[in-house]
Design an enzyme around this catalytic site. Structure first.
Site, PDB file in Angstrom:
ATOM      1  N   HIS A  49       0.859  -1.180   0.000  1.00 57.35           N
ATOM      2  CA  HIS A  49       0.000   0.000   0.000  1.00 57.35           C
ATOM      3  C   HIS A  49       0.895   1.229   0.000  1.00 57.35           C
ATOM      4  CE1 HIS A  49      -3.110  -2.816   1.921  1.00 57.35           C
ATOM      5  NE2 HIS A  49      -3.468  -2.578   0.661  1.00 57.35           N
ATOM      6  N   ALA A  50       0.633   2.087  -0.967  1.00 58.24           N
ATOM      7  CA  ALA A  50       1.578   3.162  -1.272  1.00 58.24           C
ATOM      8  C   ALA A  50       1.892   4.092  -0.101  1.00 58.24           C
ATOM      9  CB  ALA A  50       1.029   3.988  -2.435  1.00 58.24           C
ATOM     10  N   ARG A  51       0.882   4.448   0.670  1.00 61.24           N
ATOM     11  CA  ARG A  51       1.073   5.483   1.687  1.00 61.24           C
ATOM     12  C   ARG A  51       1.772   4.968   2.944  1.00 61.24           C
ATOM     13  NH1 ARG A  51      -5.334   6.459   2.993  1.00 61.24           N
ATOM     14  NH2 ARG A  51      -5.891   4.376   3.688  1.00 61.24           N
ATOM     15  N   GLU A  52       1.997   3.666   3.019  1.00 64.60           N
ATOM     16  CA  GLU A  52       2.576   3.067   4.230  1.00 64.60           C
ATOM     17  C   GLU A  52       4.099   3.076   4.117  1.00 64.60           C
ATOM     18  OE1 GLU A  52       0.360  -0.620   4.438  1.00 64.60           O
ATOM     19  OE2 GLU A  52      -1.538   0.490   4.410  1.00 64.60           O
ATOM     20  N   ARG A  95      -3.322   4.800  -1.793  1.00 64.47           N
ATOM     21  CA  ARG A  95      -3.170   3.442  -1.237  1.00 64.47           C
ATOM     22  C   ARG A  95      -2.970   2.379  -2.333  1.00 64.47           C
ATOM     23  NH1 ARG A  95      -5.321  -0.118   2.987  1.00 64.47           N
ATOM     24  NH2 ARG A  95      -6.483  -1.838   2.094  1.00 64.47           N
ATOM     25  N   ASN A 111      -3.779  -5.700  -1.946  1.00 64.16           N
ATOM     26  CA  ASN A 111      -3.975  -6.741  -0.933  1.00 64.16           C
ATOM     27  C   ASN A 111      -5.406  -7.270  -0.922  1.00 64.16           C
ATOM     28  OD1 ASN A 111      -2.552  -8.338   0.879  1.00 64.16           O
ATOM     29  ND2 ASN A 111      -3.221  -7.177   2.670  1.00 64.16           N
ATOM     30  N   ARG A 112      -6.134  -7.024  -2.014  1.00 59.19           N
ATOM     31  CA  ARG A 112      -7.449  -7.639  -2.209  1.00 59.19           C
ATOM     32  C   ARG A 112      -7.486  -8.323  -3.582  1.00 59.19           C
ATOM     33  NH1 ARG A 112      -7.233  -5.824   2.120  1.00 59.19           N
ATOM     34  NH2 ARG A 112      -8.791  -4.707   3.391  1.00 59.19           N
ATOM     35  N   HIS A 165       3.122  -3.749   6.484  1.00 59.86           N
ATOM     36  CA  HIS A 165       2.125  -2.700   6.277  1.00 59.86           C
ATOM     37  C   HIS A 165       2.169  -1.750   7.466  1.00 59.86           C
ATOM     38  CE1 HIS A 165      -0.136  -5.025   3.125  1.00 59.86           C
ATOM     39  NE2 HIS A 165       0.489  -6.023   3.719  1.00 59.86           N
ATOM     40  N   ALA A 166       1.290  -0.789   7.454  1.00 60.38           N
ATOM     41  CA  ALA A 166       1.087   0.127   8.595  1.00 60.38           C
ATOM     42  C   ALA A 166      -0.357   0.649   8.499  1.00 60.38           C
ATOM     43  CB  ALA A 166       2.081   1.288   8.518  1.00 60.38           C
ATOM     44  N   TYR A 167      -0.979   1.164   9.536  1.00 63.03           N
ATOM     45  CA  TYR A 167      -0.438   1.155  10.867  1.00 63.03           C
ATOM     46  C   TYR A 167      -1.421   0.412  11.764  1.00 63.03           C
ATOM     47  CZ  TYR A 167      -3.945   4.867  11.335  1.00 63.03           C
ATOM     48  OH  TYR A 167      -5.134   5.578  11.317  1.00 63.03           O
ATOM     49  N   TYR A 206      -9.968  -7.892  11.154  1.00 64.03           N
ATOM     50  CA  TYR A 206     -11.310  -8.137  10.602  1.00 64.03           C
ATOM     51  C   TYR A 206     -11.185  -9.135   9.463  1.00 64.03           C
ATOM     52  CZ  TYR A 206      -9.238  -4.029   8.317  1.00 64.03           C
ATOM     53  OH  TYR A 206      -8.354  -3.143   7.757  1.00 64.03           O
ATOM     54  N   GLU A 221       1.599  -5.118  10.843  1.00 65.50           N
ATOM     55  CA  GLU A 221       1.104  -3.745  10.765  1.00 65.50           C
ATOM     56  C   GLU A 221       1.991  -2.965  11.737  1.00 65.50           C
ATOM     57  OE1 GLU A 221      -1.308  -2.315   8.992  1.00 65.50           O
ATOM     58  OE2 GLU A 221      -2.423  -4.015   8.159  1.00 65.50           O
TER      59      GLU A 221
END
Lengths: 99, 309
Positions: free
Chosen positions: B68-71, B126, B143-144, B196-198, B248, B270
């Protein structure tokens, strides 16, 4: 300013709906305002007790905060100004200046 | 040089790629860089293979960051891991054992197009950057997009949503390239780790259903020891457990796919924090975050080497 200052005035707000009614109301307004959900990853996960962190643009802040006060939903502002947080946390500006 | 590169700042994609090129030239006894394909926008998908070269058959661990780009803390950790591996190979018996007995495939930036976009345009992007012919929205949640209960719970069919699963499984060239590589090497890849984060959680399968994995005992034990080790550094608490109950239920994740495809030990980290800074983890926190995470990864690796079949 980084990213042409586009995040000036944007906020990140934490909300935890206490009831399913609150969760439903939050999901509705999240969709209306097209918020950027930081957690959980999808609006469908928002339910009673879920910690939700939303990035709301400056243009939507007033509407969201007014809604939260109206509905008495508890909230906490995690990041008051996203642009400032962005610039404070990195050395990008220094690097850019050096370049 | 290795020590001149600053591992405590976030680097652009170009800087990370130059760093990889440099290491490939200067540390060829322990590192080999190769590409597994191209991104949607035509960028190479680089992977670093770490480990002492050996004629003997060696198992491997796959590590990817920046799905995910923003992480951004993810790619920062991947770089830190490589740095630590090279710097401490001779001085740290644990690291020496890890690199002697295993290969590590490290993909510092999985979602190269998204990462570049988050540097140049939208810091909070993301998804990938693939185009959708029907809608004006771009990108798929990487990631989906894996073929494991694809586009079921926790994923969206709408291209404008951040959890968009894509038009079909492995539609994203980045996902397809990694999946192809993992399928080809699955017999000798013992563990899959994705960063990943966060949220400060260490997750293991399943994510797509509420059920216990067959090798729960070893996986749970490895995770438990890892978070304890992590906490011992600076006191930072991580939760751990199966993704479906700890976080989840969500479908189409790489961790579940890797597990289903025969990699017996798969985890998703995470990283920091829990929301105070969120995706904007300050650069001054890169060092402590990476130091504690490094210990967790070494712990998992050694546990799997010694205690797990």
């Amino acid at each position: 300013h980084l990213y042409s200052n586009r995040y000036a005035g944007d906020k990140v707000i934490r909300l935890i709906p206490n009831t399913e009614e609150e969760a439903y109301a939050l999901k509705k307004i999240y969709r209306q305002l097209k918020v950027d959900l930081w957690q959980p990853r999808s609006i469908s996960y928002v339910s009673e007790g879920t910690v939700t962190d939303v990035h709301i643009p400056q243009s939507g802040c007033r509407t969201l905060l007014a809604f939260l006060q109206e509905t008495n939903i508890q909230y906490k502002i995690l990041i008051e100004d996203l642009q400032k947080a962005l610039e404070n946390g990195s050395s990008l500006q220094t690097q850019r200046n050096r370049r | 040089s290795l020590s001149a590169y600053n591992y405590e700042v976030y680097h652009s994609l170009e800087e990370i790629q130059n760093w990889m090129y440099h290491l490939n030239k200067t540390h060829s006894s322990l590192i080999h860089m190769f590409s597994i394909g191209k991104s949607y926008e035509g960028r190479p998908l680089f992977v670093l293979k770490l480990g002492r070269r050996s004629r003997a058959y060696k198992k491997a661990v796959w590590i990817d960051c920046g799905m995910h780009a923003r992480e951004w803390i993810g790619p920062a950790f991947c770089q830190w891991f490589v740095k630590e591996a090279l710097l401490t190979y001779k001085s740290d018996p644990t690291m020496r054992k890890m690199l002697n007995y295993l290969h590590f495939y490290v993909m510092p930036v999985f979602n190269v197009d998204g990462y570049h976009f988050s540097w140049t345009n939208d810091r909070f992007w993301r998804k990938t950057r693939s185009r959708n012919s029907m809608f004006g929205c771009r990108g798929v949640d990487a990631n989906r997009n894996w073929k494991v209960k694809w586009c079921d719970v926790g994923a969206s069919m709408h291209p404008c949503d951040d959890t968009y699963c894509g038009p079909f499984p492995e539609s994203e060239p980045e996902v397809k390239a990694v999946a192809k590589f993992l399928r080809k090497h699955r017999k000798h890849i013992k563990a899959y780790l994705s960063f990943h984060a966060y949220a400060q959680i260490l997750l293991y399968p399943y994510s797509y259903k509420r059920a216990t994995i067959p090798n729960f005992n070893c996986v749970e034990s490895a995770a438990h020891k890892a978070v304890n080790a992590l906490q011992s550094v600076y006191g930072v608490r991580y939760r751990h457990g199966p993704a479906s109950s700890t976080l989840y239920v969500s479908s189409g994740s790489s961790m579940d796919w890797a597990y289903k495809n025969g990699i017996p030990y798969t985890f998703a980290f995470e990283l920091r924090d829990t929301g105070h800074f969120g995706f904007l983890l300050p650069e001054m926190l890169i060092r402590p975050t990476c130091t504690e995470t490094m210990l967790a990864v070494k712990n998992i690796t050694m546990h799997l080497l010694k205690k797990c079949p």
